[in-house]
Every structure is written in structure tokens, then in C-alpha cells.
Design a protein around this motif. Structure first.
Motif, PDB file in Angstrom:
ATOM      1  N   LEU A  28       0.702  -1.217   0.053  1.00 59.42           N
ATOM      2  CA  LEU A  28      -0.170  -0.054   0.241  1.00 59.42           C
ATOM      3  C   LEU A  28       0.884   1.196  -0.218  1.00 59.42           C
ATOM      4  O   LEU A  28       2.174   1.185   0.378  1.00 59.42           O
ATOM      5  N   GLY A  29       0.261   2.419  -0.248  1.00 60.68           N
ATOM      6  CA  GLY A  29       0.758   3.604  -0.233  1.00 60.68           C
ATOM      7  C   GLY A  29       2.265   3.839  -0.627  1.00 60.68           C
ATOM      8  O   GLY A  29       2.659   3.648  -1.756  1.00 60.68           O
ATOM      9  N   ILE A  30       3.189   4.461   0.292  1.00 58.71           N
ATOM     10  CA  ILE A  30       4.427   4.558  -0.280  1.00 58.71           C
ATOM     11  C   ILE A  30       5.186   3.157  -0.669  1.00 58.71           C
ATOM     12  O   ILE A  30       5.966   3.408  -1.527  1.00 58.71           O
ATOM     13  N   GLY A  31       4.974   2.320   0.152  1.00 62.38           N
ATOM     14  CA  GLY A  31       5.768   0.804  -0.244  1.00 62.38           C
ATOM     15  C   GLY A  31       5.437   0.597  -1.618  1.00 62.38           C
ATOM     16  O   GLY A  31       6.118  -0.175  -2.317  1.00 62.38           O
ATOM     17  N   LYS A  32       3.940   0.678  -1.991  1.00 58.26           N
ATOM     18  CA  LYS A  32       3.534   0.174  -3.391  1.00 58.26           C
ATOM     19  C   LYS A  32       4.233   0.980  -4.449  1.00 58.26           C
ATOM     20  O   LYS A  32       4.516   0.466  -5.446  1.00 58.26           O
TER      21      LYS A  32
END
Length: 274
Positions: A28-32
């Protein structure tokens, strides 16, 4: 010696080909966004989190868009055996050259006054983010040392540079760990750096707006407008912008930078850091 070379910065669109990257919190989010950016640059990426279904959906989306290889691995960074298994799974794919530590509770679990703050929540924050990052680095360091090369990027947070949330101590601890481990791992060709994202448009940011709005007696939209008004670039950052900074530190051209902590916040931080 490692076979990974490079003298330019961001000049080769596939500069990470031949490397395996691990991204915790990658679904999700930054990691994605980081996962997508690493794949675009040629890396094979192992994404890790506790929810396998979420990881599988992210992997399917990214590979459908870009091709490449994304490997979802369920892992809990609060569990040492789980992290050891994650590192082993990545090593089975190829040379592990990059670790991006991002698995943590967004915004922290303890943001309120000490009278309401829960010590167990604070311990959970520290265990997940600080000790969790430590576990991941400890697991991959031998793999990187064997190849004489590695890039470790820790996702911190601006609360480590301010006094408005008790959970900011986790980000401050990450900065200290980054500096210590940059000393220890530098002779083996491994860099360790921290990025502090500011207000970033992710799945979780509107939850933070709602919490702040309830505490301040205003609307979530007003909270967002207040953030933007205090930010010199006058906008919320995108996860892709944070991912681009991560990829810079993860690239072969950033080998001279280690032990550093950089805010990517649109200028929101007003402190002067030498």
C-alpha cells in the motif's frame, strides 16, 4: 566484489537490473509506489507485509502495468523467525542488493497527551518500526556483505523532528540506528540512509486528517488546507515523489551517501540541519 556497478545518477532506466530488492510494507501507499519504481528500474522486488492477499493484489497490478517480477511474501517484522524467512526467500531469487524498510503503523500509535497515551501502544510502535527495521537489516546484512554491495533505505517520519507526537521517538531512534549501522556496514560497500516523508497522498492520509480534525474541532478538509498552507510548495506530496527519492538512495550512483537523514516534505520542516 559485487558485479553491480554505476557512476551516473539516474542515467540508466534499468540501472537496478540483476538486483533483488525487499520492500516491507510494500502492498500500500509509499511501499507500493516504491515497488513500482524499483520494478520500472529493472529490479526484482519481494514485497512483504502480514496480509498476503493485499500483497498479491499489488503484485498483480504492478506486473500487469509494467511487466517485471514482484514476489509477495507474507512476513511479520515483529517476529524474528518470520523476517529470517523473508530474507531467505529473497536470497533464493537472486542477489539481494536493496532493502527498503517501510512496515509500520501509519502516523504512529501514540499521538496524544501522556495522560491518554498507552504504554503498550508505544512499545508496539517501537517494536514494529524500530526493532522491525533492525530485524530486517540484521537478516539481509550477511547477504549484502557476501557481495560487497548493498543499499538500505529506512522510511522514517517528520514526527522525529518535532514534539507534537510521542511516537516520533521511533523515527528519532531510526535516525540513530541508521548512523550507527552506516559505520558498521560501510566498509562492506553497504549504505544506510533514512527518508522522512511529509504529508503524502496515500490510503491512510485521510484517516490522519479525520483524527486531527476531531482533536481540533474543524473539518478534515480544513486540516488538509492547513497542511498545504504551511508547506512551501503549497501541495501534498505524491507517493511517487517519495519513491523517486528512495530509488536515488537505492541506486548505484548514491554510493557516496550514507548515514544521512533527508526530509522529503515540500519544505514543511523549518529546522536547519547541518
Amino acid at each position: 566484489m559485487s558485479t553491480v556497478t554505476g557512476t551516473g545518477i539516474g542515467t540508466d532506466p534499468k540501472e537496478l537490473s540483476g538486483q533483488v530488492a525487499i520492500v516491507t510494507g510494500g502492498g500500500l501507499g509509499i511501499g507500493k509506489a516504491v515497488t513500482r519504481a524499483l520494478v520500472r528500474r529493472g529490479a526484482q522486488v519481494v514485497i512483504a507485509a502480514r496480509r498476503l492477499a493485499l500483497l498479491e493484489a499489488a503484485a498483480e497490478e504492478i506486473t500487469a502495468e509494467l511487466g517485471g517480477e514482484v514476489f509477495p511474501v507474507a512476513a511479520d517484522t515483529t517476529d524474528t523467525d518470520s523476517v529470517t524467512g523473508l530474507a531467505a526467500a529473497a536470497a533464493d531469487i537472486g542477489q539481494v542488493g536493496i532493502l527498503v524498510n517501510g512496515a509500520a503503523a501509519p502516523a504512529g500509535l501514540v499521538r496524544n497527551d501522556i495522560a491518554q497515551a498507552d504504554p503498550d501502544a508505544l512499545l508496539a510502535d517501537l517494536n514494529t518500526k524500530v526493532v522491525g527495521y533492525f530485524r530486517c537489516i540484521k537478516a539481509v546484512a550477511p547477504l549484502m556483505r557476501a557481495n560487497g554491495y548493498g543499499r538500505i533505505v529506512n522510511i522514517g517520519g517528520l514526527t522525529g523532528r518535532s514534539s507534537h507526537a510521542l511516537s516520533g521517538m521511533r523515527n528519532l531512534a531510526i535516525v540513530h540506528m541508521t548512523k550507527v549501522l552506516s559505520d558498521q556496514l560501510g566498509p562492506d560497500g553497504i549504505t544506510v540512509n533514512t527518508l522522512h516523508p511529509g504529508v503524502v497522498e496515500t490510503e491512510h492520509i485521510h484517516e490522519l486528517y479525520a483524527k486531527n480534525a476531531a482533536a481540533e474541532g474543524i473539518t478534515p478538509d480544513q486540516v488538509e488546507r492547513n497542511f498545504i498552507a504551511r508547506t512551501p510548495i503549497r501541495r501534498v506530496l505524491t507517493a511517487d515523489e517519495v519513491a523517486a527519492a528512495v530509488c536515488f538512495f537505492a541506486g548505484p550512483g548514491a554510493g557516496g551517501i550514507t548515514g544521512e537523514s533527508l526530509g522529503i516534505d515540500g519544505g514543511l520542516t523549518r529546522g536547519v540541519f547541518l
